[in-house]
Design a protein around this motif. Structure first.
Motif, short mmCIF file in Angstrom:
data_model
loop_
_atom_site.label_atom_id
_atom_site.label_comp_id
_atom_site.label_asym_id
_atom_site.label_seq_id
_atom_site.Cartn_x
_atom_site.Cartn_y
_atom_site.Cartn_z
N PHE A 45 45.79 41.21 42.48
CA PHE A 45 45.11 40.76 41.45
C PHE A 45 43.99 41.78 42.05
O PHE A 45 43.02 41.20 40.68
CB PHE A 45 44.66 39.78 41.60
N TYR A 46 43.30 42.47 42.78
CA TYR A 46 42.35 43.31 42.92
C TYR A 46 41.89 44.37 42.07
O TYR A 46 43.24 45.24 41.33
CB TYR A 46 42.41 43.86 44.16
N PRO A 47 41.30 44.28 41.37
CA PRO A 47 39.72 43.74 41.86
C PRO A 47 39.93 42.25 40.53
O PRO A 47 39.69 42.93 39.75
CB PRO A 47 38.69 44.67 41.81
N CYS A 48 39.45 41.31 41.11
CA CYS A 48 39.71 39.98 40.16
C CYS A 48 38.56 40.16 39.90
O CYS A 48 38.31 39.70 38.70
CB CYS A 48 40.40 39.23 40.82
N GLY A 54 36.10 34.01 45.59
CA GLY A 54 35.06 34.63 47.13
C GLY A 54 34.11 35.65 46.85
O GLY A 54 34.23 36.26 47.63
N GLY A 55 35.10 36.79 46.35
CA GLY A 55 34.55 38.04 46.49
C GLY A 55 33.60 38.38 45.53
O GLY A 55 32.62 37.60 44.81
N GLU A 56 32.53 39.91 46.10
CA GLU A 56 31.69 39.82 44.96
C GLU A 56 31.48 42.01 45.48
O GLU A 56 32.45 42.26 46.31
CB GLU A 56 30.99 39.92 46.39
N VAL A 65 32.96 48.56 45.59
CA VAL A 65 34.54 47.88 45.85
C VAL A 65 33.96 46.73 45.43
O VAL A 65 33.34 46.13 45.42
CB VAL A 65 34.87 48.37 47.33
N TRP A 66 35.52 45.70 45.44
CA TRP A 66 35.07 44.42 45.27
C TRP A 66 35.90 43.26 46.84
O TRP A 66 36.50 44.02 47.01
CB TRP A 66 36.78 43.94 44.19
N SER A 67 34.76 43.16 47.22
CA SER A 67 35.40 42.44 48.40
C SER A 67 35.77 40.82 48.75
O SER A 67 35.34 40.87 48.29
CB SER A 67 33.90 42.63 49.63
N CYS A 68 36.43 41.38 49.28
CA CYS A 68 37.37 40.05 49.35
C CYS A 68 37.68 39.78 50.72
O CYS A 68 38.51 38.21 50.84
CB CYS A 68 38.78 40.37 49.13
N GLU A 69 36.55 39.67 51.47
CA GLU A 69 36.57 39.62 53.11
C GLU A 69 36.35 37.92 52.54
O GLU A 69 37.00 37.28 54.54
CB GLU A 69 35.49 39.82 53.90
N ILE A 106 46.92 36.41 34.70
CA ILE A 106 47.56 35.25 35.18
C ILE A 106 46.77 34.33 36.80
O ILE A 106 47.37 33.38 36.69
CB ILE A 106 48.56 36.28 35.87
N LEU A 107 46.09 35.46 36.90
CA LEU A 107 45.46 34.91 38.12
C LEU A 107 44.54 33.67 37.93
O LEU A 107 44.48 32.56 37.95
CB LEU A 107 43.97 35.74 38.75
N GLN A 108 43.70 34.12 36.13
CA GLN A 108 43.01 32.64 35.63
C GLN A 108 43.84 31.58 34.85
O GLN A 108 42.86 30.25 35.40
CB GLN A 108 42.01 33.45 34.36
S1 SF4 Z 1 38.67 37.74 45.83
FE1 SF4 Z 1 41.30 37.04 46.39
S2 SF4 Z 1 41.63 37.04 44.74
FE2 SF4 Z 1 40.93 38.08 44.10
S3 SF4 Z 1 40.88 40.02 44.43
FE3 SF4 Z 1 39.61 39.70 45.99
S4 SF4 Z 1 42.16 38.64 47.59
FE4 SF4 Z 1 42.92 38.39 45.02
#
Ligand code: SF4
Length: 190
Positions: A45-48, A54-56, A65-69, A106-108
């Motif tokens: 699903f990146y970048p969601c 929890g991403g930003e 980038v979309w940080s998923c940490e 799908i993620l939503q």
């Molecule tokens: S925040 Fe979670 S769900 Fe969203 S892209 Fe990152 S790992 Fe995937």
């Protein structure tokens, strides 16, 4: 197709073929929490662009980038099961060819129970999904237009109206989200 997406699909197809669970051999295990599921080390699903996960957005030396940490949702075994149950209903070819919107919808549906984002012409507005807690109206507010190409963030633009192509998300400052909701500028809590 970019390297990142190729690697993501390799992980996805591996998981669909039964290769999932904790990866104890990985030197970073556990990078989120003990007992985490590593099937989606590269998330499909990146970048969601959903702060609720929890991403930003982060600016790095190689761009945005979309940080998923801080995302643990995609590493919870029960969520991995649900993701695999949905994605296994599509052919491999379709999963290769589908675009960012297909996966985000799908993620939503998995996370919110239904799609909350709305199309406004060529713009996809995700703000209704995230502007929902403790909102106050403002005179004015900036939010973000994100341009995605091949599942990667190409550019990020501050804006005050929904115009042009891209995905529109709130501007996050600390625990506050600034954006446009039902035609009103608002500030809300995450
Ligand atoms: S925040 Fe979670 S769900 Fe969203 S892209 Fe990152 S790992 Fe995937």
């Amino acid at each position: 197709m970019g390297e990142l997406r190729e690697r993501t699909l390799v992980d996805l197809f591996g998981a669909l073929e039964g290769k999932y669970g904790p990866n104890y051999e990985c030197k970073y295990y556990p990078c989120h929490f003990s007992g985490q599921d590593c099937s989606f080390c590269y998330c499909p699903f990146y970048p969601c662009l959903l702060y609720d996960l929890g991403g930003e957005i982060k600016l790095t030396s190689s761009g945005y980038v979309w940080s998923c940490e801080n995302c643990t949702w995609i590493h919870m075994p029960e969520n991995v099961e649900d993701v695999l149950a949905v994605l296994s209903s599509y052919s491999r070819q379709q999963l290769i060819e589908e675009d960012w919107y297909f996966f985000n919808r799908i993620l939503q549906e998995l996370y919110y129970g239904r799609e909350l984002g709305v199309w406004e012409g060529k713009a996809y507005n995700l703000m209704p999904a995230m502007l929902k807690k403790g909102c106050e109206q403002l005179e004015n507010a900036e939010f973000l237009r994100i341009v995605i190409e091949d599942f990667e963030i190409k550019s990020v633009h501050r804006c005050t109206s929904i115009e042009g192509e891209g995905v529109f998300i709130p501007l996050k400052e600390g625990e506050k989200l600034f954006g446009l909701l039902n035609g009103n500028f608002v500030v809300c809590k995450i």
